[in-house]
Write a protein that holds these residues in place. Structure first.
Motif, PDB file in Angstrom:
ATOM      1  N   UNK A 206       0.830  -1.206   0.000  1.00  0.00           N
ATOM      2  CA  UNK A 206       0.000   0.000   0.000  1.00  0.00           C
ATOM      3  C   UNK A 206       0.865   1.257   0.000  1.00  0.00           C
ATOM      4  N   UNK A 208       3.978   1.547  -0.702  1.00  0.00           N
ATOM      5  CA  UNK A 208       4.819   1.661  -1.903  1.00  0.00           C
ATOM      6  C   UNK A 208       4.034   2.262  -3.054  1.00  0.00           C
ATOM      7  N   UNK A 209       2.792   1.814  -3.176  1.00  0.00           N
ATOM      8  CA  UNK A 209       1.941   2.403  -4.209  1.00  0.00           C
ATOM      9  C   UNK A 209       1.884   3.904  -4.037  1.00  0.00           C
ATOM     10  N   UNK A 210       1.788   4.329  -2.797  1.00  0.00           N
ATOM     11  CA  UNK A 210       1.682   5.767  -2.548  1.00  0.00           C
ATOM     12  C   UNK A 210       2.962   6.480  -2.944  1.00  0.00           C
ATOM     13  N   UNK A 212       5.388   5.541  -4.843  1.00  0.00           N
ATOM     14  CA  UNK A 212       5.725   5.467  -6.263  1.00  0.00           C
ATOM     15  C   UNK A 212       4.827   6.406  -7.072  1.00  0.00           C
ATOM     16  N   UNK A 213       3.591   6.527  -6.632  1.00  0.00           N
ATOM     17  CA  UNK A 213       2.689   7.429  -7.344  1.00  0.00           C
ATOM     18  C   UNK A 213       3.124   8.869  -7.167  1.00  0.00           C
ATOM     19  N   UNK A 214       3.441   9.222  -5.934  1.00  0.00           N
ATOM     20  CA  UNK A 214       3.927  10.585  -5.722  1.00  0.00           C
ATOM     21  C   UNK A 214       5.062  10.575  -4.713  1.00  0.00           C
TER      22      UNK A 214
END
Lengths: 538, 521
Positions: A206, A208-210, A212-214
């Motif tokens: 979760x 990491x998704x954040x 990597x997105x920003x």
């Protein structure tokens, strides 16, 4: 304040126009009238300015009074009206301390509270402003009182993070919920007893998704660091050192916190005590000493063997993994894979400071010595991309360099500490250097020797040439210190050297290249100040 | 800005005081009449004409109690089928105009909730907003980063000309490939965000991407709005505003012929089908009403359209109420990309349990040729009794038709008097920018010194001169020269779609006209 006064004036006027001067509002409220008419008046005032604490207090007094004279159903109705009035106030100012506090109070007084309604109110407020901390506080209160299941709250944060992941409030709330959902984790002594691996991995995914997105959004990075681990303070007795001179013996006891928190400065207890004369009079016998630390119910043994004048007993820094404590996840496989993803991100975002810093921390947790070269390079990049925090990074880098040197020293089992030309800007972990006899800090950027330097009780030779040292605070009561070399530093006044008088054995002092050498008669003045010195270089 | 937002929050279907009717659709039926070759229209009693009865009258007795064809025929009045399929860019000209002119007070909107695309044989969600990218399960974290990086660049690509200057002469597609976007991402950006064909030039592709991104987040997670009750509401709202300020509409009247002034050659009046003469100083007419002999060899493009009523969502989700834009890239090289808008019943364009699906693409053949391949891949026929239904939604009703795209024609393409202004019909684009620009241009010709759609005051704040002046004559402009009694003039200038235009072309039987949408007072 002016506004409040105006409001009171207005209040008075309203009251007077009602031809009832006896109702004149008494700010103290003691003799105030406690009936519904005043309730109505304060309501009118509060609906235009909900931040008027005195009026809320007055209202509470009225309500408490009415509670004693009305039936439960009437009270229920009264408080429900109060809640809908509060909703209107929150529309005027959603961050009004007074309104939220009053709402909390009313909710707890309500004979038949409707917590679901309160939760949905919070949800609505948070959908309008997901950082309204008043609302977060209120929600926590509601959740606590009404016993909302933790996993339900976790899903709530899932939702909020899903709609806006740049919201640290949600991430933080999550970090308070996870330990509740998987008890026995952070509060327990071993941080590795974390949530079960599967849910932990989900959290990693979760977050990491954040980032990597920003990657410029710090909320995710902070949560990530929390996830990777929190060092827990454990007070232990780390080292006991005994030595004897011909006449008396001393014991040094150092107690440290084993896993110190990253952001908190280390506090160490450090005690020197003289043993009563004659305790170790006979060096031909073996002496066993035990140090009891009553406060912590621990003790530590130390033996002074036959024919030795010095002895110590301590935990090795290598065993402790002392310096890895910031990221406490024990499974290095997890750390390794996290390092991989961060490196991947860095390839895409070579300028991202959060990513760089996290990589450094991960590398330190995994293998501080093996990654030393990379770490230094990353620090260099960090200073370039985030020039506002150059000093912070310098200090952090110094800390890591010192840690590495200590580790190397431990492996070699020597009592010489040498750290030259490493751009040190600060000194730390001096507590680990208790047994060092020779220290060389030449060619760094030190501005002084901090008070903690006095912990180096075994120090005999201090070399700190080519720095910018101005003060010598830490060279204090170093009973074994014999030689001090401070060439090319920034010592300007005689008073700066006064502290050296506390070191009785100091015999050799090198001050070449310091401004102080320009002072007239300095040699004689120094000889007067420090009579023990036999070799003075100016 | 707040106006629209407020309206969006209100979800009161009773907001409208008059019965609903597809005004716009009827108009478009006329438009399409000359091209009726492949056209099916719902006649006024709701019976479909022609061969498109996919399910016939066999009611489906599926386990999940699916809606049958007979049911939708019975509930015909619950469908509002626009013949034009468009969405509103949250930062497009139309939304800006609705807000500026206060016309937005007459309409309510819903957010398009999903952007979908058809890829590798299945329909999937396109991550376009920050939250979408964060939540996407399809993308790897590295892809997420690359996509975000690219989209961030597109938002202000003009500031970084060095990034794309080598590609100004090359296609957007090549540019995307060069930016190390994975195949996934290339697909998403090209087909679903920029929504341009592969050969589009880089800068145009960047511009479209930027347009999309700028509209994101204003009202929700996608860049688009859809008016409740359908697009036909929009012209109706403009009409309504116009009527409040005295605009008059002649319903069920067509224009038979124009009266020209011999000397000036200008149009000075029209004669309607009842023989009534209405003086005018300007005459605004839609391209579809112009006779062929008055055109000067203009070659029109065509738009292929299909409208389906289906029984399920193309991509299942937690909520049944989804409005989706689905981009279907060319199925084979040379075929056009098809745009599909799937409307749920909460848009009040179809009955609960059904979905109204609009397909649009520039014509390369007949609508059927262009769109049938897409329909057959995405949808299925209703399962007959006992048969196991597939996962695809079933088509309960379908219509295919071509529309003329007359946007390419300009004034010089017609042989008409100077004060006759021709508006083109709708274009194939997703937004309405073309129509707004056109309306603005016509308005400038009609009233060079007036502001276009100025903010309207609240109707309650308006004080009428004199008493009883609120009838037909209220606010009647002096421009309208009454010839006989209560002569009425269509005030087309405000908004070309707004007017109930009459046509010089005989179009056969008119469908039932809508009740007057003018009952403001």
């Amino acid at each position: 304040m002016q506004f409040s006064i105006y409001i009171i004036a207005e209040c008075n006027m309203k009251l007077m126009t009602r031809d009832d001067k006896s109702l004149l509002y008494n700010v103290g409220g003691k003799e105030g009238v406690l009936d519904e008419e005043v309730l109505l008046l304060t309501q009118q005032l509060l609906s235009s300015n909900p931040d008027f604490a005195t009026l809320w207090n007055y209202r509470r007094e009225i309500l408490l009074h009415l509670e004693t004279v009305r039936s439960e159903d009437e009270i229920q109705r009264l408080y429900e009206e109060e809640l809908s009035f509060l909703e209107a106030c929150l529309k005027v100012n959603p961050k009004s301390y007074g309104s939220w506090h009053h709402r909390g109070w009313v909710s707890t007084r309500l004979p038949r509270p409707d917590w679901a309604r309160e939760l949905s109110l919070c949800e609505r407020c948070l959908s309008l402003d997901d950082r309204n901390f008043h609302c977060w506080d209120y929600r926590r209160m509601v959740v606590r009182v009404s016993g909302v299941p933790v996993d339900q709250e976790l899903q709530f944060t899932d939702r909020l993070i899903g709609s806006n992941f740049s919201n640290y409030s949600s991430w933080h709330y999550r970090s308070t919920l996870l330990p509740l959902l998987h008890p026995g984790s952070p509060e327990a002594a071993s941080p590795q007893r974390e949530p079960p691996t599967s849910s932990l991995l989900k959290e990693y995914e979760l977050v990491q998704n954040a980032f990597f997105t920003d990657p410029n959004d710090q909320s995710a990075w902070f949560y990530y660091r929390w996830l990777l681990g929190r060092g827990v303070c454990v007070c232990v007795c780390v080292c006991v050192c005994v030595w004897g001179f011909s006449t008396n013996s001393e014991v040094i006891l150092r107690c440290g916190y084993r896993n110190a928190l990253y952001y908190k400065s280390l506090t160490h207890l450090h005690k020197i005590c003289d043993l009563p004369p004659g305790t170790i009079s006979d060096t031909s016998n073996e002496h066993n000493l035990t140090v009891h630390w009553t406060e912590r119910h621990t003790h530590r043994d130390c033996a002074l063997y036959t024919g030795r004048s010095e002895s110590w007993c301590r935990d090795s820094a290598t065993d402790l993994e002392l310096f890895r404590s910031e990221l406490s996840v024990e499974k290095s496989s997890v750390l390794q894979s996290e390092l991989q993803s961060c490196t991947q991100l860095l390839e895409l975002e070579p300028q991202n400071k959060w990513c760089l810093l996290t990589i450094i921390l991960l590398m330190r947790a995994l293998d501080p010595l093996g990654y030393e070269k990379e770490t230094l390079a990353y620090f260099q990049t960090l200073k370039e991309v985030d020039s506002m925090r150059t000093s912070y990074y310098s200090d952090l880098c110094s800390k890591f360099m010192i840690e590495n040197t200590i580790l190397k020293m431990e492996y070699a089992e020597v009592r010489v500490f040498s750290l030259c030309e490493k751009n040190l800007s600060t000194l730390c972990h001096l507590d680990q250097l208790l047994l060092v006899t020779h220290i060389n800090l030449s060619s760094n950027q030190l501005l002084g020797l901090p008070p903690q330097f006095a912990m180096l009780q075994c120090l005999e030779v201090l070399q700190a040439d080519d720095n910018a040292i101005e003060n010598l605070e830490g060279v204090y009561h170093l009973s074994k210190l014999e030689e001090v070399s401070l060439r090319n530093n920034n010592i300007t006044q005689l008073s700066d050297l006064k502290i050296l008088t506390t070191c009785p054995r100091l015999a050799r002092l090198d001050l070449r290249g310091n401004p102080i050498t320009q002072i007239a008669n300095i040699q004689s003045q120094l000889a007067e100040l420090l009579p023990s010195i036999t070799e003075l270089l100016l | 800005t707040h106006r629209c937002g407020e309206l969006l929050q209100k979800a009161d279907p009773c907001f409208f005081q008059f019965p609903l009717c597809p005004v716009y659709s009827q108009q478009d039926q006329e438009e399409c009449a000359p091209l009726a070759e492949d056209q099916q229209i719902l006649s006024s009693d709701g019976e479909p004409q022609g061969e498109e009865q996919l399910s016939g009258s066999a009611p489906t007795q599926a386990k999940k109690k699916k809606i049958s064809y007979t049911k939708i025929v019975k509930e015909g009045r619950r469908f509002n089928i626009d013949l034009v399929s468009k969405l509103m860019y949250s930062r497009g000209l139309l939304v800006d105009l609705l807000i500026k002119s206060n016309v937005s007070r007459y309409a309510e909107f819903k957010n398009v909730s999903r952007i979908l695309t058809y890829r590798q044989g299945k329909v999937e969600q396109v991550p376009c907003s920050r939250a979408d990218v964060f939540g996407s399960k399809e993308l790897t974290v590295v892809e997420k980063r690359m996509l975000m990086k690219f989209l961030t660049f597109c938002l202000d690509y003009e500031q970084h000309p060095e990034e794309y200057q080598d590609f100004t002469e090359r296609s957007f597609w090549e540019f995307l490939q060069n930016n190390m976007l994975t195949e996934n991402l290339q697909h998403f950006v090209l087909h679903s965000i920029a929504m341009v064909p592969r050969e589009t030039h880089t800068e145009e592709g960047l511009r479209s991407t930027q347009h999309f991104l700028r509209s994101l987040g204003r009202y929700g997670n996608t860049p688009f709005l859809f008016p409740i009750y359908g697009l036909g509401e929009i012209p109706q709202c403009f009409c309504r505003m116009c009527a409040v300020f005295g605009g008059i509409y002649c319903l069920r009247h067509s224009v038979q012929c124009l009266v020209l002034d011999k000397e000036s050659g200008r149009c000075k009046a029209v004669i309607d089908t009842c023989g009534q003469r209405i003086s005018c100083s300007h005459f605004v007419v839609e391209d579809g009403y112009i006779r062929e002999e008055q055109r000067k060899g203009v070659e029109h493009k065509h738009i292929s359209r299909a409208v389906l009523i289906t029984d399920g969502l193309l991509l299942q989700s937690e909520s049944e109420q989804q409005i989706s834009l689905v981009t279907v890239p060319p199925l084979e090289p040379g075929a056009p990309a098809v745009r599909l808008v799937e409307l749920c019943s909460s848009t009040m364009t179809c009955m609960p349990g059904t979905y109204l699906v609009h397909l649009t693409c520039p014509s390369s053949g007949s609508a059927r040729e262009d769109l049938q391949p897409v329909v057959s891949r995405l949808f299925t026929k209703p399962a007959s009794a006992g048969e196991e239904g597939t996962l695809l939604p079933a088509v309960l009703w379908a219509v295919y038709f071509n529309m003329r795209d007359s946007t390419a024609a300009d004034r010089s393409g017609y042989d008409l008097p100077g004060n006759v202004h021709v508006c083109s019909g709708p274009d194939a684009a997703l937004g309405s920018d073309h129509s707004i620009r056109l309306a603005q241009e016509v308005f400038r010709q009609l009233a060079p010194h007036e502001e276009f759609c100025p903010p309207a005051p609240n109707p309650e704040d308006i004080v009428y001169d004199g008493d009883g002046g609120q009838g037909e004559g209220a606010g009647f402009s002096e421009a309208a020269q009454a010839e006989e009694g209560a002569a009425e003039e269509a005030e087309e200038s405000k908004e070309k779609e707004a007017s109930q235009e009459s046509s010089p072309v005989e179009v056969g039987e008119m469908p039932d006209p809508p009740p007057a949408p003018l009952a403001e007072e």
